[in-house]
Design an enzyme around this catalytic site. Structure first.
Site, mmCIF file in Angstrom:
data_model
loop_
_atom_site.group_PDB
_atom_site.id
_atom_site.type_symbol
_atom_site.label_atom_id
_atom_site.label_comp_id
_atom_site.label_asym_id
_atom_site.label_seq_id
_atom_site.Cartn_x
_atom_site.Cartn_y
_atom_site.Cartn_z
ATOM 1 N N ALA A 1 -192.976 -23.076 22.272
ATOM 2 C CA ALA A 1 -191.657 -22.450 22.277
ATOM 3 C C ALA A 1 -191.005 -22.679 23.636
ATOM 4 O O ALA A 1 -191.669 -23.013 24.621
ATOM 5 C CB ALA A 1 -191.774 -20.960 21.991
ATOM 6 N N GLY B 24 -195.979 -22.237 19.385
ATOM 7 C CA GLY B 24 -195.080 -22.256 18.238
ATOM 8 C C GLY B 24 -195.147 -23.550 17.446
ATOM 9 O O GLY B 24 -194.856 -23.565 16.244
ATOM 10 N N GLU C 37 -201.008 -18.871 24.171
ATOM 11 C CA GLU C 37 -200.103 -17.789 24.562
ATOM 12 C C GLU C 37 -200.713 -16.787 25.532
ATOM 13 O O GLU C 37 -200.006 -16.213 26.380
ATOM 14 C CB GLU C 37 -199.608 -17.048 23.310
ATOM 15 C CG GLU C 37 -198.524 -17.782 22.529
ATOM 16 C CD GLU C 37 -199.083 -18.772 21.518
ATOM 17 O OE1 GLU C 37 -198.315 -19.251 20.674
ATOM 18 O OE2 GLU C 37 -200.291 -19.079 21.562
ATOM 19 N N GLU D 25 -198.057 -23.132 15.196
ATOM 20 C CA GLU D 25 -197.657 -22.123 14.208
ATOM 21 C C GLU D 25 -196.736 -22.729 13.140
ATOM 22 O O GLU D 25 -196.850 -22.406 11.954
ATOM 23 C CB GLU D 25 -196.979 -20.949 14.915
ATOM 24 C CG GLU D 25 -197.971 -20.110 15.718
ATOM 25 C CD GLU D 25 -197.311 -19.025 16.542
ATOM 26 O OE1 GLU D 25 -197.673 -17.856 16.352
ATOM 27 O OE2 GLU D 25 -196.434 -19.339 17.384
#
Length: 258
Positions: free
Chosen positions: A64, A110, A133, A113
């Protein structure tokens, strides 16, 4: 579309996340464009399968865009995760058109994900995957804690998330995180080959199968009951009539997608 490219050919669409200078990192604008792109392709009945990949040779999606949320409050962080999951990650998982992630490099945070939200994954030999993360003092917020455990098992998910470790493509294959590993040069054509096989089958039946498979992972939902319901509903479709008629006539079915 500023951050993604969409190409259509022979009932297959390819979405390419096109932010190579940012290693295709997911920012809010890219998440919105991906939602809009997936929604439009899902509504296009000529498209029977969707492949998503990243531009360049380094990354699928490297994570991200941290600069967007580094100063968020508790409330803003929760809203970011909730909106992102609804807009893209859950949306992709529940899309009635099959979505394959062609992981062509780093798929971190992300990015992993997003790949896990797709219906299944292929990867290039240079791919690296992980959820780092906790090195930022946060946890995966776009479904990573749930989908990784579903795909590789609780123990492996715990270790990967707690160590913030990365695994290579072969390890990901051994863990069941990706289905196939090929060279980067072969990846897109190989994945298109799988998509072509999907496109030959009943899109109506495939959509019902996706719903039934996903139901097994929904709290309070009995997947077997969803399967029974969707099996029965299949008998009322034009695709079922064509498929069974073609079988009995010993010819290839030409499904109308209805």
């Amino acid at each position: 579309m500023e951050n993604i490219l969409i190409e259509k050919q022979d009932n297959i669409a390819v979405i390419t996340i096109n932010r190579p200078t940012k290693l295709n990192a997911l920012n809010k604008a890219t998440i919105q464009e991906l939602h809009d792109g997936f929604k439009a392709l899902n509504e296009d009945k000529s498209i029977k399968a969707i492949i998503i990949t990243g531009s360049g040779e380094k990354a699928f999606v490297a994570g991200a865009d941290i600069s967007e949320f580094a100063n968020f409050s508790v409330e803003e962080g929760g809203k970011l995760a909730a909106e992102g999951q609804a807009l893209l990650f859950d949306f992709v998982q529940n899309l009635s058109t099959p979505v394959i992630a062609a992981v062509n490099g780093f798929a971190l945070g992300g990015g992993l994900e997003l790949a896990m939200a797709c219906h299944f994954r292929t990867a290039s030999t240079n791919a690296k995957m992980g959820l780092p993360e906790v090195t930022l003092g946060v946890i995966p917020g776009y479904g990573g804690t749930q989908r990784l455990a579903q795909l590789v098992g609780k123990g492996r998910a715990m270790e990967l998330i707690m160590t913030a470790g990365m695994i290579d493509a072969e390890t990901a294959k051994n863990f069941g995180l990706v289905n196939h590993v090929v060279t980067q040069e072969e990846l897109l054509d190989f994945t298109k080959g799988i998509a072509s096989k999907i496109a030959n089958n009943s899109s109506v039946a495939i959509a019902k199968a996706i719903e039934a498979i996903n139901a097994n992972f929904e709290d309070g939902t009995n997947g077997y009951e969803v399967e029974i319901k969707n099996f029965g509903l299949s008998f009322g479709t034009e695709d079922f009539k064509e498929g069974t008629t073609a079988f009995l006539e010993k010819r290839k079915a030409i499904f109308p997608g209805k």
